[in-house]
Enzyme design. Structure first.
Site, mmCIF file in Angstrom:
data_model
loop_
_atom_site.group_PDB
_atom_site.id
_atom_site.type_symbol
_atom_site.label_atom_id
_atom_site.label_comp_id
_atom_site.label_asym_id
_atom_site.label_seq_id
_atom_site.Cartn_x
_atom_site.Cartn_y
_atom_site.Cartn_z
ATOM 1 N N GLY A 128 0.838 -1.185 0.000
ATOM 2 C CA GLY A 128 0.000 0.000 0.000
ATOM 3 C C GLY A 128 0.877 1.240 0.000
ATOM 4 O O GLY A 128 2.011 1.235 -0.492
ATOM 5 N N SER A 129 0.364 2.290 0.643
ATOM 6 C CA SER A 129 0.965 3.609 0.460
ATOM 7 C C SER A 129 2.382 3.746 1.000
ATOM 8 O O SER A 129 3.104 4.649 0.593
ATOM 9 C CB SER A 129 0.083 4.662 1.122
ATOM 10 O OG SER A 129 -1.213 4.572 0.585
ATOM 11 N N THR A 130 2.773 2.907 1.961
ATOM 12 C CA THR A 130 4.148 3.046 2.461
ATOM 13 C C THR A 130 5.140 2.886 1.318
ATOM 14 O O THR A 130 6.248 3.418 1.356
ATOM 15 C CB THR A 130 4.462 2.005 3.559
ATOM 16 O OG1 THR A 130 4.066 0.724 3.086
ATOM 17 C CG2 THR A 130 3.736 2.307 4.845
ATOM 18 N N PHE A 131 4.712 2.161 0.285
ATOM 19 C CA PHE A 131 5.574 1.918 -0.860
ATOM 20 C C PHE A 131 5.816 3.197 -1.662
ATOM 21 O O PHE A 131 6.767 3.278 -2.433
ATOM 22 C CB PHE A 131 4.932 0.849 -1.746
ATOM 23 C CG PHE A 131 5.887 0.154 -2.667
ATOM 24 C CD1 PHE A 131 6.863 -0.703 -2.177
ATOM 25 C CD2 PHE A 131 5.823 0.356 -4.042
ATOM 26 C CE1 PHE A 131 7.739 -1.349 -3.027
ATOM 27 C CE2 PHE A 131 6.692 -0.294 -4.902
ATOM 28 C CZ PHE A 131 7.649 -1.155 -4.392
ATOM 29 N N LYS A 132 4.944 4.200 -1.455
ATOM 30 C CA LYS A 132 5.082 5.450 -2.208
ATOM 31 C C LYS A 132 6.409 6.138 -1.910
ATOM 32 O O LYS A 132 6.899 6.945 -2.699
ATOM 33 C CB LYS A 132 3.918 6.390 -1.880
ATOM 34 C CG LYS A 132 2.589 5.923 -2.467
ATOM 35 C CD LYS A 132 1.426 6.737 -1.916
ATOM 36 C CE LYS A 132 0.108 6.209 -2.476
ATOM 37 N NZ LYS A 132 -1.050 6.718 -1.703
#
Lengths: 382, 644
Positions: free
Chosen positions: B293-297
């Site tokens: 999810g967004s942590t990968f951003k």
């Protein structure tokens, strides 16, 4: 004095003595755990062997000086006593582990079948040296003495002791062979003997078991003889090239059955490695070599057959024992001559070697006489 | 006569030849048995000889980085039987059965088994000292008590997945105990009581005692204080949200040292049999793989900054609530979209369409190069078994849609530890480290350091400058964006939320997310990176900012305090939202009398403890930000005492 000493075959005597002393040391090493276990005395077996060595050396010294030709006069007596003693074993012998081989005399027990081996050699050497004129005839020449041998064989089989019985047949066969019997007769006799021994081996269940266990000891480990063989393998492999050192055998600690008798070679191989093995083999080689030389020098056919018979008797014993220890042949309970613990076998070996020593001595004496007469009187015509 | 002599000589030759052949064969055989059979017989031999009462070696202790004991040993004797020495098996069996609480038949089996030495497993193994004394008092010939010990984990469930546990034979079975079993287990010793094939003790030969070699002590990178904080926070999270699972990792971003790691549900290492194997076998921080999810951003952001594809302050982006890629509408998590934003605000708001644009600017190959450089798609190399590799798209199959979803953390599968190491690299100046747990090996007797594990820096992925920009952007996320739950006064926490959908059988589950937060602090020079993921929290909005961010905030704040990291004063101020309460500075009250306290007006709820008229101590400390109306504690005493 030096002339008297020169008469002896010192190489032969030295090898015999060396083997016996080496055997004594190894019997101590191999048997002290057993001695402690049985009698709380690590020297239990050594003491007994020492008694036998003392008796044996005494007998050896006397017989060494007893002219071998004179045995011919006692042949009927020797054969009679042999047969009687074998019958006696069957009747009143001591039973150990299911076979009746010993006669107890006071604290010592004697195994007559061991002595019969010499009797057979003496007897056959005598008979065939006398029968040279008709040795080519089967019925008249070859067969009659063999009937007596087969009788003895049968008596020993009643104990039962296939190993000793086979040795007697083999030694007897060798003497017959050497005496010049015809090949045709020999092949027939050999085939018969092989058949008989095989039949006996295959019909008795415990012998069959030994045979099968010998073929595949690891499959039959739980059974006695497979177990023995594996323990023997382990001992030898444990020793490797250099051995573990004198007294350092692990296998003698009740793992290897009969470490001081039938399997003493395995303990020697474990503790002393290639050195112990070579020592034993060289000693036996010297004995055999001196024995053959003495036989060849002997001018009398009786002496010659007797010498060869004795040499091959000892050689067969040694080969049988080593072959059993290394898994080349089934275990037959034949000891290593002069080395294994056991009074009867030691005494018999010493008697046989004393006779051989006497033959060798006479051969040397002839040499000396020949030399001195040549040196003293050049005009002597041979 | 002459003729027969020749015959004898000829025949002798035959026999001698035959004898020589026989002897030659014999020699070959003897040589084979003596010299070549050795290899495969030695095992057989060893097995046949050993008449030893074993002395188990003590396993090495496992310590935290400050020497706090995490795994040690306690004495637990074992009962051994040597059946051949037992004279009356019936009697021995009935006595043993009574003391050890087993059936007579079982005890009888033990003492009559056809073995040299029988371990009375399991009732007679690793028993208490009292039981051992009872057995010894039975005074049965052939029954021995062997010194033995068992593993003890003094902190219980603490760090259980990382430590793992050792089995009944003191062999490491999972975790560190398994990974470093060779060095931890030591060498067992023995008493050889020179027993022969009959199992009898030999008289006149001394028993030989071979000392067991104690295993080496292992000092971990774990900081027990940080771990305690993590365990506490996960306990609270489990109690609050009743999740399907939870995990947390704390690392030192400047070395790759793991400071703390926890996985839920957890277990007590001494009672591992009481839980199903999947619980102790799954150390979620290294084992589990899911869409980040967004942590990968953070990875997309770091790549875009390093490649110069974006200027966070100056570049603008309009988010209508979705972005169309190849005819498919990819929606932003916020209905109606975030409208007009700078790219810094895109990061703060975790705006999906904004990251799709960043991904498109990077292009497939560049983005995937960075993903791989940051360590995704392969094991991190941590010293634990069972590490996952994660799953990335096969580059050949990556079209515009796959590129777009990858940019905001969907369609890839990663492990928590991979994320932590990647983010550590993004914020520590750009260096990717190999994570590790074993810090030092110590001599168990002298305590001397035998071997130290240096940190293993793999490569620099982004520049120091880019890393600084990433830290700044992520500090903004916490101060002003989706990560406000992790804001802690003075610690300059930066971070990123994540809310990952769980896919089962190729379909996303409804209302079932793994919510996560990855944070670091202080933003000017990160000392710690903390990641937490809560699997399917109940009775709450399943957003990382709501569930996971406060946990990470707590962990970082308390950890930095125990680690002695100073609070900063140049923090990005938190943007207040409607539910934020005003904070006031805690006044310094020490030295005030009770009268002075009553005269002054503080908008606080005051509790006092102790007897006396003067305030000698206070909590919280002066200067800390506290909420209005919060409860504070004052400790009272006599002035004279206080001045002592």
């Amino acid at each position: 004095m030096s002339r008297i000493l020169q008469r002896y075959d010192w190489v032969l005597l030295g090898a015999v003595f060396a083997l016996m002393m080496f055997g004594l040391v190894m019997i101590y090493s191999a048997s002290f755990p057993l001695g402690i276990d049985m009698a709380e005395d690590p020297f239990y077996f050594v003491k007994r062997q020492l008694i036998w060595i003392t008796i044996g050396l005494f007998v050896f010294f006397i017989l060494l000086h007893f002219p071998y030709r004179l045995y011919q006069k006692f042949i009927p007596l020797i054969v009679t006593v042999s047969i009687l003693s074998l019958i006696l074993v069957v009747l009143i012998g001591t039973n150990v582990n299911g076979s009746q081989r010993w006669i107890s005399i006071g604290p010592l027990s004697v195994q007559p079948s061991e002595f019969v081996k010499i009797a057979v050699i003496l007897y056959l050497a005598y008979v065939y040296s006398k029968k040279q004129k008709y040795i080519n005839q089967f019925i008249k020449g070859v067969l009659p003495p063999l009937i007596i041998v087969v009788f003895m064989f049968t008596l020993i089989m009643l104990q039962p002791d296939l190993g000793t019985a086979t040795t007697i047949l083999l030694v007897g066969g060798t003497v017959v062979f050497l005496s010049g019997a015809r090949w045709r007769h020999l092949v027939t006799l050999g085939a018969l003997a092989t058949l008989a021994v095989s039949w006996l081996a295959f019909t008795a269940p415990y012998r069959m078991q030994r045979l099968v266990a010998f073929r595949d000891p690891f499959e039959y480990e739980m059974q006695g003889s497979g177990h023995q063989l594996i323990q023997s393998y382990i001992a030898m492999a444990h020793g490797g090239v250099t051995g573990t050192g004198l007294g350092q055998s692990v296998q003698k600690m009740h793992f290897l059955p009969e470490p001081h008798t039938d399997f003493i070679f395995a303990v020697i191989a474990e503790e002393l490695g290639i050195f112990g093995m070579l020592f034993i083999l060289v000693c036996y080689f010297l004995i055999a070599y001196r024995g053959v030389v003495a036989g060849l020098k002997c001018k009398q056919l009786f002496g010659r057959l007797l010498a060869f018979g004795i040499v091959f008797f000892l050689l067969f014993q040694t080969i049988f024992n080593l072959a059993a220890v290394s898994g080349l042949m089934p275990i037959t309970g034949i000891t290593l001559p002069l080395v294994s613990y056991g009074g009867s076998s030691l005494l018999v070996s010493l008697i046989a070697l004393a006779i051989l020593g006497n033959i060798a001595k006479e051969a040397k004496q002839q040499d000396i006489k020949h030399h001195s007469s040549v040196g003293a009187d050049k005009t002597f015509q041979a | 006569m002459r003729v027969s002599f020749v015959t004898v000589r000829k025949r002798l030759f035959f026999v001698l030849i035959a004898g020589a052949v026989a002897i030659f064969i014999l020699l070959l055989r003897l040589g084979y048995v003596q010299f070549s059979m050795g290899e495969w017989l030695s095992d057989l031999a060893e097995d046949s000889w050993s008449r030893d009462v074993p002395f188990e070696a003590e396993r090495g202790e496992i310590l935290d980085r400050n020497g706090d004991v995490l795994a040690t040993n306690v004495s637990a004797p074992s009962v051994l039987a040597v059946p051949r020495q037992i004279e009356d098996p019936e009697d021995a069996a009935s006595k043993l059965a009574e003391v050890l609480g087993v059936s007579f038949d079982k005890a009888h089996d033990w003492v009559t088994e056809n073995e040299r030495i029988v371990r009375l497993t399991p009732e007679g193994r690793k028993i208490s000292k009292e039981k051992a004394t009872e057995v010894r008092d039975l005074d049965i010939e052939g029954i021995y008590i062997a010194e033995d010990n068992k593993r003890h984990y003094p902190k219980g469930k603490f760090l259980s997945h990382v430590l793992g546990f050792a089995g009944i034979d003191n062999q490491g079975l999972t975790g560190i105990e398994q990974y470093y079993d060779e060095r931890l287990k030591g060498e067992p010793g023995r008493v050889s009581f020179f027993s022969d094939a009959k199992g009898q003790r030999m008289e006149g030969m001394a028993d030989q005692y071979e000392r067991p070699q104690q295993g080496e002590n292992l000092r971990l990178t774990i900081d027990a204080r940080v771990q305690t904080i993590i365990e506490r926070e996960l306990d609270i999270a489990e109690a609050t949200y009743n999740p399907d699972g939870a995990l947390a990792i704390a690392v030192d971003p400047d070395s790759g040292e793991i400071l703390g790691m926890s996985s839920r549900p957890d277990f007590h290492p001494e009672d591992y049999r009481e839980v199903p194997p999947e619980i102790y076998n799954q150390n979620k921080p290294v084992w589990s793989q899911y869409e980040p999810g967004s942590t990968f951003k953070i990875i997309t952001l770091a790549a875009a900054l390093e490649e110069g594809k974006v200027n966070l302050e100056d570049d603008h982006f309009h988010d209508p609530g979705y972005i169309e890629v190849n005819g498919t509408k990819l929606r932003c998590w916020k209905k109606g979209g975030h409208g007009e934003q700078t790219f810094l605000e895109v990061v703060q708001n975790s705006c999906n369409p904004g990251f799709v644009v960043l991904g498109e600017r990077l292009g497939k190959d560049t983005l995937f190069d960075y993903i791989e450089k940051f360590g995704f798609g392969r094991k991190t190399g941590i010293d634990l078994q069972g590490e996952g590799t994660g799953i990335l798209f096969n580059r050949d199959n990556v079209g515009p849609l796959e590129l777009a979803t990858t940019a905001f953390g969907q369609g890839v599968s990663v492990t928590p530890l991979q994320q932590v190491m990647a983010v550590s690299a993004a914020v520590n100046g750009g260096y990717l480290y190999e994570p590790y747990l074993a810090k030092e090996w110590l001599d168990p007797v002298t305590g001397q350091v035998l071997e130290s594990q240096p940190s293993n820096q793999k490569q620099q992925i982004i520049s120091e400058e880019t890393s600084e920009k990433v830290r700044d952007a992520l500090e903004h996320v916490v101060a002003k964006g989706t990560g406000k739950g992790a804001f802690r006064d003075g610690y300059r926490i930066g971070g990123k939320t994540g809310t990952a959908q769980k896919a089962v059988g190729g379909k996303y589950l409804e209302n079932n997310h793994i919510v996560s937060f990855i944070g670091f602090a202080p933003a000017d020079d990160p000392e710690i990176v903390v990641y937490t993921a809560i699997d399917n929290p109940k009775d709450t909005l399943q957003f990382g900012g709501i569930v996971a961010a406060p946990i990470v905030g707590n962990i970082i704040e308390d950890s930095l305090a125990v680690m002695g990291v100073e609070r900063r004063d140049n923090q990005i101020e938190k943007e207040l939202t409607w539910d934020d309460e005003a904070l006031v500075d805690m006044p310094d009250m020490v030295g005030l009398t009770l009268k002075e306290l009553h005269d002054a007006y503080y908008p606080l709820n005051i509790e006092t403890q102790g007897e006396g008229s003067v305030i000698i101590s206070q909590a919280p400390e002066p200067g800390e930000k506290i909420k209005e109306g919060a409860t504070i504690r004052l400790y009272l005493g006599d002035k004279t005492e206080a001045s002592d």
